[in-house]
Structure formats: C-alpha cells, structure tokens
Design a protein around this motif. Sequence first.
Motif, mmCIF file in Angstrom:
data_model
loop_
_atom_site.group_PDB
_atom_site.id
_atom_site.type_symbol
_atom_site.label_atom_id
_atom_site.label_comp_id
_atom_site.label_asym_id
_atom_site.label_seq_id
_atom_site.Cartn_x
_atom_site.Cartn_y
_atom_site.Cartn_z
ATOM 1 N N GLY A 1 -4.384 10.604 0.717
ATOM 2 C CA GLY A 1 -3.881 10.653 -0.450
ATOM 3 C C GLY A 1 -4.807 10.941 -1.621
ATOM 4 O O GLY A 1 -4.794 11.812 -2.272
ATOM 5 N N LEU A 2 -5.890 10.041 -1.587
ATOM 6 C CA LEU A 2 -6.859 10.108 -2.621
ATOM 7 C C LEU A 2 -7.748 11.312 -2.315
ATOM 8 O O LEU A 2 -8.106 11.942 -3.356
ATOM 9 C CB LEU A 2 -7.945 9.187 -2.304
ATOM 10 C CG LEU A 2 -7.169 7.720 -2.895
ATOM 11 C CD1 LEU A 2 -8.199 6.311 -2.677
ATOM 12 C CD2 LEU A 2 -7.109 7.552 -4.442
ATOM 13 N N ALA A 3 -8.059 11.724 -1.067
ATOM 14 C CA ALA A 3 -8.505 13.192 -0.913
ATOM 15 C C ALA A 3 -7.775 14.302 -1.152
ATOM 16 O O ALA A 3 -8.510 15.168 -1.811
ATOM 17 C CB ALA A 3 -8.665 13.143 0.755
ATOM 18 N N VAL B 1 0.919 -1.328 -0.097
ATOM 19 C CA VAL B 1 0.022 -0.035 -0.120
ATOM 20 C C VAL B 1 0.948 1.283 0.014
ATOM 21 O O VAL B 1 0.596 2.120 -0.779
ATOM 22 C CB VAL B 1 -0.960 -0.103 1.237
ATOM 23 C CG1 VAL B 1 -1.860 1.426 1.247
ATOM 24 C CG2 VAL B 1 -1.966 -1.125 1.022
ATOM 25 N N MET B 2 1.914 1.085 0.743
ATOM 26 C CA MET B 2 2.940 2.428 0.613
ATOM 27 C C MET B 2 3.311 2.644 -0.523
ATOM 28 O O MET B 2 3.827 3.661 -0.996
ATOM 29 C CB MET B 2 3.929 2.099 1.820
ATOM 30 C CG MET B 2 3.618 2.552 3.115
ATOM 31 S SD MET B 2 5.392 2.516 4.305
ATOM 32 C CE MET B 2 6.058 3.843 3.419
ATOM 33 N N LEU B 3 3.536 1.722 -1.500
ATOM 34 C CA LEU B 3 3.954 2.099 -2.864
ATOM 35 C C LEU B 3 3.122 2.647 -3.562
ATOM 36 O O LEU B 3 3.333 3.736 -4.593
ATOM 37 C CB LEU B 3 4.237 0.602 -3.547
ATOM 38 C CG LEU B 3 5.337 -0.441 -3.197
ATOM 39 C CD1 LEU B 3 5.451 -1.668 -3.934
ATOM 40 C CD2 LEU B 3 6.649 0.320 -3.154
ATOM 41 N N LEU B 4 1.634 2.540 -3.518
ATOM 42 C CA LEU B 4 0.785 3.522 -3.988
ATOM 43 C C LEU B 4 0.955 5.042 -3.351
ATOM 44 O O LEU B 4 0.074 5.848 -4.214
ATOM 45 C CB LEU B 4 -0.615 3.057 -3.581
ATOM 46 C CG LEU B 4 -1.029 1.536 -4.008
ATOM 47 C CD1 LEU B 4 -2.167 1.118 -3.552
ATOM 48 C CD2 LEU B 4 -0.870 1.431 -5.544
ATOM 49 N N TRP B 5 1.555 5.147 -2.515
ATOM 50 C CA TRP B 5 1.728 6.369 -2.032
ATOM 51 C C TRP B 5 2.584 7.332 -2.860
ATOM 52 O O TRP B 5 2.380 8.520 -3.119
ATOM 53 C CB TRP B 5 2.528 6.608 -0.562
ATOM 54 C CG TRP B 5 1.659 6.211 0.804
ATOM 55 C CD1 TRP B 5 0.577 5.516 0.589
ATOM 56 C CD2 TRP B 5 1.861 6.681 1.961
ATOM 57 N NE1 TRP B 5 0.151 5.318 1.903
ATOM 58 C CE2 TRP B 5 0.712 6.033 2.809
ATOM 59 C CE3 TRP B 5 2.775 7.687 2.479
ATOM 60 C CZ2 TRP B 5 0.711 6.283 4.049
ATOM 61 C CZ3 TRP B 5 2.864 7.713 3.794
ATOM 62 C CH2 TRP B 5 1.673 7.282 4.705
ATOM 63 N N GLY C 1 5.951 6.980 12.038
ATOM 64 C CA GLY C 1 4.870 6.272 12.554
ATOM 65 C C GLY C 1 4.495 5.116 11.516
ATOM 66 O O GLY C 1 4.013 4.164 11.582
ATOM 67 N N THR C 2 4.522 5.767 10.205
ATOM 68 C CA THR C 2 4.065 5.214 8.979
ATOM 69 C C THR C 2 5.103 3.759 9.033
ATOM 70 O O THR C 2 4.612 2.600 8.702
ATOM 71 C CB THR C 2 4.311 5.712 7.670
ATOM 72 O OG1 THR C 2 3.619 7.152 7.915
ATOM 73 C CG2 THR C 2 3.767 5.147 6.508
ATOM 74 N N VAL C 3 6.327 3.812 8.817
ATOM 75 C CA VAL C 3 7.290 2.870 8.774
ATOM 76 C C VAL C 3 7.086 1.747 9.806
ATOM 77 O O VAL C 3 7.141 0.638 9.720
ATOM 78 C CB VAL C 3 8.833 3.378 8.758
ATOM 79 C CG1 VAL C 3 9.570 2.226 8.570
ATOM 80 C CG2 VAL C 3 8.964 4.103 7.542
ATOM 81 N N SER C 4 6.925 2.378 11.249
ATOM 82 C CA SER C 4 6.842 1.590 12.533
ATOM 83 C C SER C 4 5.482 0.721 12.299
ATOM 84 O O SER C 4 5.644 -0.466 12.701
ATOM 85 C CB SER C 4 6.853 2.385 13.575
ATOM 86 O OG SER C 4 7.915 3.062 13.779
ATOM 87 N N GLY D 1 -0.711 5.647 9.175
ATOM 88 C CA GLY D 1 -0.461 4.337 8.502
ATOM 89 C C GLY D 1 -0.667 4.105 7.485
ATOM 90 O O GLY D 1 -1.331 5.233 6.654
ATOM 91 N N PRO D 2 -0.377 3.241 6.761
ATOM 92 C CA PRO D 2 -0.199 2.991 5.101
ATOM 93 C C PRO D 2 -1.506 3.132 4.477
ATOM 94 O O PRO D 2 -1.881 3.635 3.741
ATOM 95 C CB PRO D 2 0.603 1.603 4.920
ATOM 96 C CG PRO D 2 0.502 0.980 6.260
ATOM 97 C CD PRO D 2 0.570 2.046 7.135
#
Length: 200
Positions: free
Chosen positions: A145-147, A69-73, A83-86, A137-138
């Motif tokens: 991101g979509l928002a 999901v992070m790749l979609l970022w 916090g995201t990576v954790s 979180g991812p």
Amino acid sequence: MSEATVPHLGSLPSRLVRLYGGLALYGLGVGLQVRSGLGNDPWDAFHQGLAGRLGVSIGTVIIGVGALVMLLWIPLRQRPGLGTVSNVILLGLFADAALFVLPASGHWALSWLYLGLAIVSIALATVLYIGAGMGPGPRDGLMTGLARLGVSLRLGRFLIEIAVLAVGWLLGGTVGIGTLVFALAIGPLTQLFARRFPLT
C-alpha cells in the motif's frame, strides 16, 4: 500479490490447500524460531516483546497486531482477500499451537536446528501462501500500500522492519544472531522454493 496478478492459479481446492497449508507452516516456523532463542525476525521480536509486556500469548499479539495493521489499509485503499482475513485469524493460532508442542531448546545444537527449520518453513510457507493468490498478509499489504503511494517497496519494508525490530528489542523481544541469519537467508531460500514450487 493479488489474484489478478498471479497466472495459472489452479483449482479452488488446490489454492485453499496452499493457503491454509502455508499459514500452518508459517505458524510452525514462528514457533521454531521463538523456541530457538537465537533471535526472531523483526515482526516476531515485536510480537514476543509486546506479548511479554501484556502477559498474553505471542499468538494473541499476532492476531491483534494483524487486525490493527489492517485498519491502516483503509487510507491506503488496500482490499483484503480471503487470505488476508485467514492470516489475521489463523496465523497466531498456529504459532501458539507450535509453541505449545515444541519443547524448549536446552542445547545449542537444538537451537540451531530449530532456527534452520524455522527459516526453511517460513520460506516455503511464503511461496505456498503467495501461490494461493487470495490476498496478501496484513503486514505485506501495508508495504504494498505504501508502494502505491510512491514509497519504494524495498525502502518501505526496510523502514518498517527496522522500526518494529527496534521496538520489539526495547520491549524485551529476542534479537540476536538468529535475526541476522534469518534476514540473510530468507530471501534466497524463498526464491529457491519459488522455482521448485511454481504458481501453476
């Protein structure tokens, strides 16, 4: 929620306690809800279904899906934080640990107790995690991101969660009355904890 938008975040040690305490509590909540057997939230129905098909632990799938999901970022121009990576690395480990120590529910009363504790744990964990202000979180970052692209946050969340719930159910994830109870209770309970545990 980014660090820049969270007022009065507090000292770094207190933020780290919120972050990692929140992740540990969230993992416990995942384990409790899965063990209840009454139905998972949309993402965990997907995680459980995929884990069953792949023959791996649900925590392994949580980590793998979080990383994907992070790749979609990248096209959404979202920036991860600590916090995201954790979240990607630890949430699945905490969930697997909870599932390892929690006994299976052999009675309806224990199942409902597990479900109630799961919802409380996840609601409080969400407040603690957001209060740390160290990056979403991812899965939450995907929706924000979509928002930014003009998709309503509420609509984006609804569409994504309906999609993962449907796929999770088709893969064999547990969907049931607990899924509905979670959906109805998690928002109000999270708001209640947000008032009890302010971000300062």
